[in-house]
Structures are given as structure tokens and as C-alpha cells.
Write an enzyme that holds these catalytic residues in place. Sequence first.
Site, PDB file in Angstrom:
ATOM      1  N   ARG A  62       0.821  -1.219   0.000  1.00 29.68           N
ATOM      2  CA  ARG A  62       0.000   0.000   0.000  1.00 29.68           C
ATOM      3  C   ARG A  62       0.846   1.256   0.000  1.00 29.68           C
ATOM      4  O   ARG A  62       0.494   2.268  -0.589  1.00 29.68           O
ATOM      5  CB  ARG A  62      -0.877   0.028   1.262  1.00 29.68           C
ATOM      6  N   ASP A 200       3.242 -24.878   2.974  1.00 33.31           N
ATOM      7  CA  ASP A 200       3.425 -25.277   4.367  1.00 33.31           C
ATOM      8  C   ASP A 200       4.933 -25.386   4.506  1.00 33.31           C
ATOM      9  O   ASP A 200       5.549 -26.305   3.963  1.00 33.31           O
ATOM     10  CB  ASP A 200       2.774 -26.636   4.642  1.00 33.31           C
ATOM     11  N   HIS A 201       5.543 -24.431   5.214  1.00 29.79           N
ATOM     12  CA  HIS A 201       7.007 -24.356   5.128  1.00 29.79           C
ATOM     13  C   HIS A 201       7.679 -25.600   5.709  1.00 29.79           C
ATOM     14  O   HIS A 201       8.840 -25.862   5.412  1.00 29.79           O
ATOM     15  CB  HIS A 201       7.534 -23.060   5.749  1.00 29.79           C
ATOM     16  N   LYS A 205      11.478 -28.122   4.664  1.00 27.24           N
ATOM     17  CA  LYS A 205      12.620 -28.422   5.535  1.00 27.24           C
ATOM     18  C   LYS A 205      13.348 -29.653   5.001  1.00 27.24           C
ATOM     19  O   LYS A 205      12.718 -30.643   4.632  1.00 27.24           O
ATOM     20  CB  LYS A 205      12.141 -28.672   6.979  1.00 27.24           C
ATOM     21  N   GLU A 239       7.837 -25.921  20.769  1.00 22.15           N
ATOM     22  CA  GLU A 239       8.551 -24.647  20.689  1.00 22.15           C
ATOM     23  C   GLU A 239       8.836 -24.142  22.092  1.00 22.15           C
ATOM     24  O   GLU A 239       8.047 -24.360  23.008  1.00 22.15           O
ATOM     25  CB  GLU A 239       7.697 -23.610  19.966  1.00 22.15           C
ATOM     26  N   HIS A 263       1.273 -28.194   9.870  1.00 18.88           N
ATOM     27  CA  HIS A 263       2.608 -28.792   9.979  1.00 18.88           C
ATOM     28  C   HIS A 263       2.581 -30.242  10.505  1.00 18.88           C
ATOM     29  O   HIS A 263       3.162 -31.138   9.899  1.00 18.88           O
ATOM     30  CB  HIS A 263       3.508 -27.948  10.878  1.00 18.88           C
ATOM     31  N   LYS A 365       3.576 -24.077  22.632  1.00 13.02           N
ATOM     32  CA  LYS A 365       4.545 -22.995  22.858  1.00 13.02           C
ATOM     33  C   LYS A 365       4.962 -23.019  24.326  1.00 13.02           C
ATOM     34  O   LYS A 365       4.255 -23.582  25.172  1.00 13.02           O
ATOM     35  CB  LYS A 365       3.922 -21.648  22.496  1.00 13.02           C
TER      36      LYS A 365
HETATM   37  C1  BG6 Z   1       4.555 -21.040  11.914  1.00 15.64           C
HETATM   38  C2  BG6 Z   1       3.675 -20.676  13.076  1.00 15.64           C
HETATM   39  O1  BG6 Z   1       3.797 -21.611  10.882  1.00 15.64           O
HETATM   40  O2  BG6 Z   1       5.530 -21.976  12.328  1.00 15.64           O
HETATM   41  C3  BG6 Z   1       4.484 -20.151  14.243  1.00 15.64           C
HETATM   42  O3  BG6 Z   1       2.745 -19.686  12.676  1.00 15.64           O
HETATM   43  C4  BG6 Z   1       5.609 -21.102  14.585  1.00 15.64           C
HETATM   44  O4  BG6 Z   1       3.666 -19.914  15.379  1.00 15.64           O
HETATM   45  C5  BG6 Z   1       6.386 -21.490  13.335  1.00 15.64           C
HETATM   46  O5  BG6 Z   1       6.454 -20.469  15.525  1.00 15.64           O
HETATM   47  C6  BG6 Z   1       7.393 -22.574  13.642  1.00 15.64           C
HETATM   48  O6  BG6 Z   1       8.203 -22.769  12.527  1.00 15.64           O
HETATM   49  P1  BG6 Z   1       9.668 -23.336  12.677  1.00 15.64           P
HETATM   50  O7  BG6 Z   1      10.147 -23.458  11.270  1.00 15.64           O
HETATM   51  O8  BG6 Z   1      10.437 -22.341  13.512  1.00 15.64           O
HETATM   52  O9  BG6 Z   1       9.539 -24.648  13.376  1.00 15.64           O
END
Ligand code: BG6
Length: 515
Positions: A62, A200-201, A205, A239, A263, A365
Site C-alpha cells: 500500500r 506449508d514451510h 525443511k 517450541e 505442519h 509454545k
Molecule cells: C509457523 C507458526 O507456521 O511456524 C508459528 O505460525 C511457529 O507460530 C512457526 O512459531 C514454527 O516454525 P519453525 O520453522 O520455527 O519450526
Amino acid sequence: MAEEIRHPFLHGLSKHRGSPPTVVVIFGASGDLTARKLIPAIYNLAHDGLLPADFFLIGFGRKAIPDAEFQQVAADAIKEFSRREMSPEVWARLAPRTLYVSGGYDEKAAFDRLGARITGLEKEIGQQLQSLFYISTPPTVFAPIIQNLGASGLAARYLRQAHQSKVIIEKPFGRDLASAQALNRELTTFFVESQVFRIDHYLGKETVQDLLVQRFANAIFEPIWNRNFIDHVQITVAEQVGVEARAGYYEQSGCLRDMIQNHTMQLLALTAMEPPVSMDAESVRDEKVKVLKAIHPLRLQGGGRLSDVARAQYGDGVIGGKAVKGYRQEPGVSPVSATETYAALRFTINNWRWHGVPFYLRSGKHLARRVSEIAIRFKHTPGNLFGGGERSQIAPNTLAFQIQPDEGLSLILNAKIPGLETRTQPVKMNFKYATTFGSNTPEAYERLVLDAMIGDGTLFIRGDETERSWQLITPIHEFWAEQGSAGLDTYASGSWGPASGDALLAANGHAWREP
Ligand code: BG6
């Protein structure tokens, strides 16, 4: 000798995995993810020579800023967040190709301006450009962006050709089954499925990709990968960080939406799926959908032993030697919040391979440590030839895929303690990525951005896959919404979670292993 391809940005990449000339457009250019992950990923691809010679990056946002200012933002992001130091030569090539277009996400004229800019670049280089649109905005503007990509003709550029437009869509992909279905409908109004890359990251990995290699490139696993040998499976994504500055998002999301639906369910699908007929995107995703379909609906009523889910919120506790406050005292969190920061689930899979084998998933968390792993717990040996008791411990074999940190694979076996008596002890065989391959591995986003540029959807989630996952998770949200805070437990920050999470396993005579 094989013909070699050489140009400034392409070396070291197999010819078959080369991307056509491309412009990546990031919607949400001033966002956190763009600075922390996307720009550093593009920089590292450039550094490794994996971008096509004709590559451009356009930030779209924006705020009206000139190209030069966005170039500075990008340079700062690389300096702060890249896994490698910024090389002046690499940046000198990338900087003039880093551009900016401003406009509102609901402003069709802004998308026309974006289109004109892309056409201008094509004229400049005398080639057609593939457009890869990366939607990294809050989900409230996903729909207008998708609609305007459609209305401006950007979605349909070079449709059905290898360099057709593509769209990467960040999480959260919906917040329940109905909204995920609506988003899929929106996308498929303007794009065909081969253009859509739901990210989905975790799938990017290295260790998650290695799970497929370990399972299907080693002959020893497949014969024992079933209910005859495996007792149960534990998937942990823990985490140590808390909600940090993301309360606004997290209060609406909670652990189940934030981590489990995507995940951990992906880790489950890759662990439990049948061998695909090939590693192409459709074959792999067909198998993932198939196993997700075989999951039995969870039991929610009754609580205690009869429930397949547990949820909790972190309370006060100690992390890394420091006293920390509970979730409800975090900035931006309601003092009566019922948002879960921990969830544990017990799944059963109704097929020949897995009947009777529980799959336990947990994520949270402010847990004791940051660790993600998949632990395959094998059955006990029949009888006990070695006596047992304190002097002769026998542990069930456990194969653990360490997703992070300390990436690797370990196997617990039982061995004889040297000496004149036969005494046994569990021992651990360890394969460590860092020791074998060094530690500077690519970040998940590097692989995923490159795959989308190449048009390879194997490590992305298909529309029916996300819907099936929501179909399993949505009834839990509905049940929890009815319950309010009743049934929401508390756990001490820095612990391994609530007793109710342990009870899910104890009901079957199991216990979480300490990763
Ligand atoms: C994200 C979540 O998708 O993944 C976060 O929104 C989380 O809350 C994160 O901390 C964890 O990713 P990674 O790669 O650090 O395990």
C-alpha cells in the site's frame, strides 16, 4: 560430454530443474515474513546461481515508495536475516532487478499498473516472463488479491504453458472447513490447480524431505512399516518461544490452527502414506490424501480416557533459567482467553497398514525445548531372554527422525554391556546431518520458492488435501467453542505440557518420550 548451461544466475542446477525467466511479485512487501524469510530466500537462490538469468522481484504494497527505497529494505533484510553474509557482487546483480509497485489490494487499477510494469520488463529483455505471485498478506485480503489477479488478466498470462502465472498462498489457508472450501473456490475461479501453490514451510525443511528418502530409498524400512511391527507413532513439534508479538494473530488462531492442522498433519501424512508410484506432485499428493481420508474421526465427547484430544494454555514458569509469565498476561492477550497454546491428539488410521496403531501428535509454545521429531516406536520383543530388571534394561526399538534442531536420525537398539555377565542396555545409533553434510543447509523457503518457479507442486498442499485436514480438525474447534474454558488445562511454562496430554497416551499404556 553433456551440454552445460552457463549464465550469471544459473550454474549448479540440473537442466531439468531450471526456471523460465521469472518475475516474483510479493504481496505484503512490508510484512515480517517478507523481510525474515522471502527476501533472504531469493537472495540465497541468487547466491547459489539458482535463479534464471532474467529474474525480477517486485514488492507490492500500500505504501507508495520508489524502487530505491524497496531495494534498501531488501538489502537490510538480507543483512539481518540471511543465512549467509551479503556478497556485494550478488547484490549488485539483484538490486537493479528489485522493483516496487504501490497500490491497494482491492484496487483493480493498481493491478493494471502491475501488469503494465511486467509487460514493460518483457519488452526490455525481449522475452516473455513467468509471473509468480506470492500472497503473504493477512488472510482478510486474500480474496481481493485473487479477484484482482483474475480481473486484470494477470492470473491467465500464458495459461497452460510452462511459464503460466503461478500463485503461492501463505497460511492460514482458511480457519475451518467452510472457509478453506470458500478460498479454494475463489482460487479455482481464476486459476487452475497446476497454478496454485499452497505453502506449508515444514515441507521445505530438508529433514522433512529426507523422511521420504529414508522411507523409500532404503529397503529395510518398508517391510516393517506397519501394524505388525510398529506399536505407535509420536509426532512432536515443540517450541520454547511463547506467543511473542503475535497475540493479535494467535488469539484468533491457537495451536490447533497454527501448527496441528498444517505442519504436524503433514508430518503424519508423510509418515503414514503408502509408497507413491513416482515422486511427481500428483502421485505423492494422491497418497497423502488417501491416508488422510483413512483417519478415523476423533472422539471428542466424554473427556478423560474417551477423548482423543487435549488442550491447554501455558501458565507461569521458568524458561532458560528465567521466570516467565503465563499466556493470559502476554501483551495483547485477553485475561480470560480460552485460546490453546498446546494441543495433543490421538489418531487412528483405518487401513490395512495401520489398523490399531495410535498416532499421537502434540505441539505447543513455551515447552521445555524447541524440538520437532517423529518417533516410530516398535513393538517389544516376545518374551525376555535377558532377564530384565534394573541390571538388564531392554527398551523397545525407536526410530526417531529429528526434524529440528540437531537434524538427523537415531535408532535405539539394545546392546550387551561389556563384561562377564550378560547385561543389556539401550544404546543409540545417531546420524547427524551437520556431521555428514555440514551445517549450512538451505532454508525451507529457498526450496519452496524455487520449486514454485519451476512449477513443481510436490512439496505444496493440494486443494483436496487441505480440505480433508480441515474436515478432521473443524469438529474439534466446534466442540471447544461449545465448551468455552471448561476442559482447557494449564501447564507450567518450561514443562512438557499438561497432564491431560500425557493421559492420551497413558490410556493405551504409552508415554511421551522425552525428545
Ligand atoms: C509457523 C507458526 O507456521 O511456524 C508459528 O505460525 C511457529 O507460530 C512457526 O512459531 C514454527 O516454525 P519453525 O520453522 O520455527 O519450526
